[in-house]
Each structure stands twice: as C-alpha cells, then as structure tokens.
Design a protein around this motif. Structure first.
Motif, PDB file in Angstrom:
ATOM      1  N   GLU A  28       0.821  -1.210   0.000  1.00  0.00           N
ATOM      2  CA  GLU A  28       0.000   0.000   0.000  1.00  0.00           C
ATOM      3  C   GLU A  28       0.858   1.264   0.000  1.00  0.00           C
ATOM      4  OE1 GLU A  28      -2.411  -3.352   1.694  1.00  0.00           O
ATOM      5  OE2 GLU A  28      -0.357  -2.585   1.953  1.00  0.00           O
ATOM      6  N   GLN A  29       1.940   1.253   0.782  1.00  0.00           N
ATOM      7  CA  GLN A  29       2.832   2.412   0.795  1.00  0.00           C
ATOM      8  C   GLN A  29       3.470   2.619  -0.581  1.00  0.00           C
ATOM      9  OE1 GLN A  29       5.556   1.736   4.051  1.00  0.00           O
ATOM     10  NE2 GLN A  29       3.954   1.949   5.610  1.00  0.00           N
ATOM     11  N   THR A  30       3.887   1.538  -1.211  1.00  0.00           N
ATOM     12  CA  THR A  30       4.483   1.627  -2.543  1.00  0.00           C
ATOM     13  C   THR A  30       3.485   2.186  -3.543  1.00  0.00           C
ATOM     14  OG1 THR A  30       5.978  -0.230  -2.108  1.00  0.00           O
ATOM     15  CG2 THR A  30       5.534   0.296  -4.417  1.00  0.00           C
ATOM     16  N   GLN A  31       2.269   1.693  -3.518  1.00  0.00           N
ATOM     17  CA  GLN A  31       1.257   2.167  -4.457  1.00  0.00           C
ATOM     18  C   GLN A  31       0.969   3.649  -4.280  1.00  0.00           C
ATOM     19  OE1 GLN A  31      -1.921  -0.591  -3.531  1.00  0.00           O
ATOM     20  NE2 GLN A  31      -1.371  -1.955  -5.226  1.00  0.00           N
ATOM     21  N   ASP A  32       0.895   4.098  -3.028  1.00  0.00           N
ATOM     22  CA  ASP A  32       0.608   5.507  -2.792  1.00  0.00           C
ATOM     23  C   ASP A  32       1.773   6.397  -3.222  1.00  0.00           C
ATOM     24  OD1 ASP A  32      -1.969   5.223  -1.909  1.00  0.00           O
ATOM     25  OD2 ASP A  32      -1.476   5.293   0.223  1.00  0.00           O
ATOM     26  N   LEU A  33       2.998   5.957  -2.960  1.00  0.00           N
ATOM     27  CA  LEU A  33       4.142   6.753  -3.395  1.00  0.00           C
ATOM     28  C   LEU A  33       4.190   6.837  -4.919  1.00  0.00           C
ATOM     29  CD1 LEU A  33       6.691   8.358  -2.881  1.00  0.00           C
ATOM     30  CD2 LEU A  33       7.956   6.204  -2.717  1.00  0.00           C
ATOM     31  N   GLN A  34       3.972   5.730  -5.585  1.00  0.00           N
ATOM     32  CA  GLN A  34       4.002   5.763  -7.045  1.00  0.00           C
ATOM     33  C   GLN A  34       2.886   6.641  -7.608  1.00  0.00           C
ATOM     34  OE1 GLN A  34       4.206   1.689  -8.515  1.00  0.00           O
ATOM     35  NE2 GLN A  34       6.429   1.718  -8.330  1.00  0.00           N
ATOM     36  N   ARG A  35       1.746   6.618  -6.958  1.00  0.00           N
ATOM     37  CA  ARG A  35       0.640   7.490  -7.408  1.00  0.00           C
ATOM     38  C   ARG A  35       1.035   8.960  -7.303  1.00  0.00           C
ATOM     39  NH1 ARG A  35      -2.666  10.201  -4.457  1.00  0.00           N
ATOM     40  NH2 ARG A  35      -2.237   8.978  -2.564  1.00  0.00           N
ATOM     41  N   VAL A  36       1.665   9.338  -6.199  1.00  0.00           N
ATOM     42  CA  VAL A  36       2.079  10.726  -6.019  1.00  0.00           C
ATOM     43  C   VAL A  36       3.169  11.108  -7.022  1.00  0.00           C
ATOM     44  CG1 VAL A  36       3.165  12.367  -4.434  1.00  0.00           C
ATOM     45  CG2 VAL A  36       1.421  10.779  -3.590  1.00  0.00           C
ATOM     46  N   LEU A  37       4.162  10.244  -7.186  1.00  0.00           N
ATOM     47  CA  LEU A  37       5.279  10.558  -8.071  1.00  0.00           C
ATOM     48  C   LEU A  37       4.875  10.559  -9.544  1.00  0.00           C
ATOM     49  CD1 LEU A  37       8.179   8.546  -6.397  1.00  0.00           C
ATOM     50  CD2 LEU A  37       7.772  11.016  -6.293  1.00  0.00           C
ATOM     51  N   ALA A  38       3.793   9.881  -9.876  1.00  0.00           N
ATOM     52  CA  ALA A  38       3.331   9.851 -11.272  1.00  0.00           C
ATOM     53  C   ALA A  38       2.945  11.235 -11.773  1.00  0.00           C
ATOM     54  CB  ALA A  38       2.144   8.894 -11.407  1.00  0.00           C
ATOM     55  N   ALA A  39       2.741  12.183 -10.845  1.00  0.00           N
ATOM     56  CA  ALA A  39       2.354  13.541 -11.241  1.00  0.00           C
ATOM     57  C   ALA A  39       3.548  14.414 -11.609  1.00  0.00           C
ATOM     58  CB  ALA A  39       1.565  14.201 -10.107  1.00  0.00           C
ATOM     59  N   ILE A  40       4.766  13.888 -11.507  1.00  0.00           N
ATOM     60  CA  ILE A  40       5.937  14.686 -11.839  1.00  0.00           C
ATOM     61  C   ILE A  40       5.902  15.057 -13.317  1.00  0.00           C
ATOM     62  CG2 ILE A  40       7.544  12.857 -12.540  1.00  0.00           C
ATOM     63  CD1 ILE A  40       8.503  15.557 -10.043  1.00  0.00           C
ATOM     64  N   HIS A  41       6.392  16.236 -13.643  1.00  0.00           N
ATOM     65  CA  HIS A  41       6.387  16.712 -15.023  1.00  0.00           C
ATOM     66  C   HIS A  41       7.165  15.740 -15.920  1.00  0.00           C
ATOM     67  CE1 HIS A  41       7.023  19.328 -18.503  1.00  0.00           C
ATOM     68  NE2 HIS A  41       6.128  20.172 -17.989  1.00  0.00           N
ATOM     69  N   ALA A  42       6.654  15.505 -17.108  1.00  0.00           N
ATOM     70  CA  ALA A  42       7.267  14.530 -18.016  1.00  0.00           C
ATOM     71  C   ALA A  42       8.689  14.905 -18.404  1.00  0.00           C
ATOM     72  CB  ALA A  42       6.407  14.378 -19.274  1.00  0.00           C
ATOM     73  N   ALA A  43       9.047  16.184 -18.269  1.00  0.00           N
ATOM     74  CA  ALA A  43      10.390  16.622 -18.639  1.00  0.00           C
ATOM     75  C   ALA A  43      11.414  16.378 -17.537  1.00  0.00           C
ATOM     76  CB  ALA A  43      10.368  18.111 -18.985  1.00  0.00           C
ATOM     77  N   VAL A  44      10.973  15.828 -16.398  1.00  0.00           N
ATOM     78  CA  VAL A  44      11.869  15.619 -15.255  1.00  0.00           C
ATOM     79  C   VAL A  44      11.945  14.125 -14.939  1.00  0.00           C
ATOM     80  CG1 VAL A  44      12.401  16.253 -12.874  1.00  0.00           C
ATOM     81  CG2 VAL A  44      11.171  17.867 -14.352  1.00  0.00           C
ATOM     82  N   PRO A  45      12.922  13.413 -15.483  1.00  0.00           N
ATOM     83  CA  PRO A  45      13.046  11.979 -15.189  1.00  0.00           C
ATOM     84  C   PRO A  45      13.287  11.729 -13.706  1.00  0.00           C
ATOM     85  CG  PRO A  45      14.380  12.576 -17.090  1.00  0.00           C
ATOM     86  CD  PRO A  45      13.923  13.855 -16.465  1.00  0.00           C
ATOM     87  N   LEU A  46      12.742  10.623 -13.207  1.00  0.00           N
ATOM     88  CA  LEU A  46      12.942  10.191 -11.831  1.00  0.00           C
ATOM     89  C   LEU A  46      14.118   9.227 -11.760  1.00  0.00           C
ATOM     90  CD1 LEU A  46       9.204   9.552 -10.949  1.00  0.00           C
ATOM     91  CD2 LEU A  46      10.629  11.316  -9.928  1.00  0.00           C
ATOM     92  N   VAL A  47      14.948   9.395 -10.733  1.00  0.00           N
ATOM     93  CA  VAL A  47      16.091   8.511 -10.496  1.00  0.00           C
ATOM     94  C   VAL A  47      15.944   7.962  -9.084  1.00  0.00           C
ATOM     95  CG1 VAL A  47      18.601   8.328 -10.383  1.00  0.00           C
ATOM     96  CG2 VAL A  47      17.542   9.919 -12.014  1.00  0.00           C
TER      97      VAL A  47
END
Length: 313
Positions: free
Chosen positions: A103-122
């Motif tokens: 559940e924690q993983t799913q919620d974090l991924q949901r929040v991070l999915a809103a990051i601007h497409a021009a900013v890759p996540l590392v």
C-alpha cells in the motif's frame, strides 16, 4: 510477471543505465545545468516515530503523502526544469515482507506519477527498501518495482553513479551481489579516473560519514573500514561529490576534496531541519548545492538563486 515497458517512469534504470539519457548524446559537456535531490519520503515513518515504535511498518502515512505532493508540486513549478529528480532511498518505511509495504508503494508511485514529463525520476535503494541485510529476493523485488539497484548515466558530460549502499553495510546474505557491484564500480571509477568526464558524482542512501571520515561507527554511517576504502577509491577517481540521505538531517563534510553531502528528509525529520529538497548546480568547474524547504521552493522558485549558485566558488 512480465518486465515493465522501457520508458515507464518507475523503471527507467535497466541494464545498469538510465534510458532517459542516451549516452551517445550525453557524453559531451554542454554547459551548466541543475538537478534536484530528495531523500527519505519514507511513507509510514512519521506515525511509527510518533508512537515510539520505529520497528513497526507504520499504519498511516497521510502526512508523507502531503509532503511528497508538495515536493512534486514545487518541482513542477520550477522554470527552467531540472535535468532530473533523484530520490536517495527509503522510499517507504515498511521493510521487505512487512505489512503495508504494498500500500505504501502504491501511494508513493501514485504521487510521483504527477511529476512533469520533462523531469526523469532517479531512484536509489535504501535500507527500508531492501532490508538492513538485503537478500537476493529483496533486491529482485526492488528491481521489479523501481528499476536497477545500481547503475550509471551521463548528463551533459557528467557521469553519475547510483550505488546500492546496503551491499556496503551488510551483504552477508547476498555476497555474490556485492561482488558484482564491486566489479562494476571499479569499472565505472576507471572511466572517471581517466578524466573522460567533466565531473563524476555518486548517489547512495547511507553516507560514508555524517560529519567526519574518522567518526565512530553507528547506524547512520558506513563502517570505518568500508568508508575509508570507498573514500580512497572515490578520491583517487576524482569523484566530485557523494549525495546521500538516511540521516534525516542535513550534514556532511569533506575528505581529500570529496564533498560528502547528507540531505535531510522529505518526510520525517529527526533534527531541526525542515521538510525539503536540495538543489544542485553543475558548472564547468564546480558542483554547488543548497537545501530548501518545500515552502521556499513552492513560493519563491529558483530563477534568481540559480544564477547565484552558478557564481559561487
């Protein structure tokens, strides 16, 4: 389970590199740029800490959701956009096999999915992501969820190395994995040592040290024998800086010209710092950085400060 598609924002690290930055296009210096470093969103820790039971997996993480949403909002407002956003470990609090991990993983991924497409996540692996004593299974789970646990990538002539610091902390249950990372790291440091890059920078979760390379061993640093060996390797290769988290406070120091940067948490604070992010500016001659509260970044932006950082000696 089938492998994630290439380009999925949570699986960009594959084959020991990051698909967001094709090496053939990024090997040459192209001028100053900046990136954002965060650490320890650690969904669930604030509740566990408040109850005095940090060994629990935390059954509530609404505060961390809101703070990480603020971080994403702040980054999305920045102009110009950072080259990338790196999260230096402890993405969630629940250890491998613990309740609430999914559940924690799913919620974090949901929040991070809103990051601007021009900013890759590392993504950098932390002890709560892999376990204090990682296993082949826990490392495989991380790779399936977030991508490779160690890899390198180039941005504008700068070589970045992402390391699995748990393999330096306790690899007793997966010695072969540590040996593989050690071999790979020596190869990468050889590239840096030949000065074929403008700078070389490392990301890992556990810092080499929090204040001084000769400090006593504790939970928040690597064992003295390990840190000395790594510091020698890093300085010999000309590594400019190591960025980490884990301490939930801002700290750090230098050793033989190597900048050890310890960044406080997006989530639970264990000291007097505010919830925040670090802005890192890379110029031809230097790597400079400054920690900002989430409110500062959201309300003020960075345009004037970026110019100042690029001038700092």
């Amino acid at each position: 389970m089938s492998a994630p598609e290439v380009g999925n924002i949570f699986h960009r690290a594959r084959g020991r590199t990051l698909d967001a930055f094709p090496e053939e296009k990024e090997r040459e210096w192209k001028g100053p740029f900046y990136f954002i470093q965060g650490a320890d969103p650690q969904f669930g820790l604030m509740k566990a800490w408040s109850t005095g039971d940090c060994d629990s997996s935390g059954d509530e993480w609404g505060q961390e959701i809101r703070l990480t949403e603020q971080a994403v909002e702040a980054i999305n407002k920045l102009n110009p956009k950072p080259k990338f956003f790196v999260l230096c470990g402890d993405l969630i609090h629940a250890m491998p096999g613990a309740r609430w991990r999914k559940e924690q993983t799913q919620d974090l991924q949901r929040v991070l999915a809103a990051i601007h497409a021009a900013v890759p996540l590392v993504f950098v692996s932390g002890n709560h992501d892999l376990g204090n004593s990682p296993t082949a299974q826990s490392v495989a789970e991380f790779r399936e969820t977030w991508g490779d646990d160690y890899f390198s990538f180039w941005v504008g002539g700068v070589l970045f190395l992402v390391l699995n610091s748990q393999l330096f902390y306790d690899a007793s249950k997966c010695p072969a994995l540590k040996e593989a990372q050690d071999r790979w790291l020596d190869e990468q440091l050889s590239v840096a040592g030949q000065r074929r890059c403008q700078h070389a920078i490392i990301f890992q979760h556990i810092p080499l040290f929090t204040q001084d390379v000769e400090e006593d061993d504790d939970y928040f640093n690597l064992a003295k024998s390990v840190r000395r060996e790594l510091a020698d390797k890093f300085t010999s290769a000309g590594i400019k800086a190591v960025f980490s988290g884990h301490y939930h406070r801002n700290a750090g120091g230098t050793v033989q010209g190597l900048d050890m940067v310890v960044t406080s948490a997006i989530g639970c604070q264990l000291g007097t710092d505010t919830h925040g992010l670090r802005v890192v500016v890379v110029t031809a001659e230097k790597v400079v950085h400054r920690y900002y509260s989430l409110d500062e970044l959201r309300e003020k932006g960075l345009e004037d400060d970026l110019m100042d950082l690029m001038k700092e000696k």
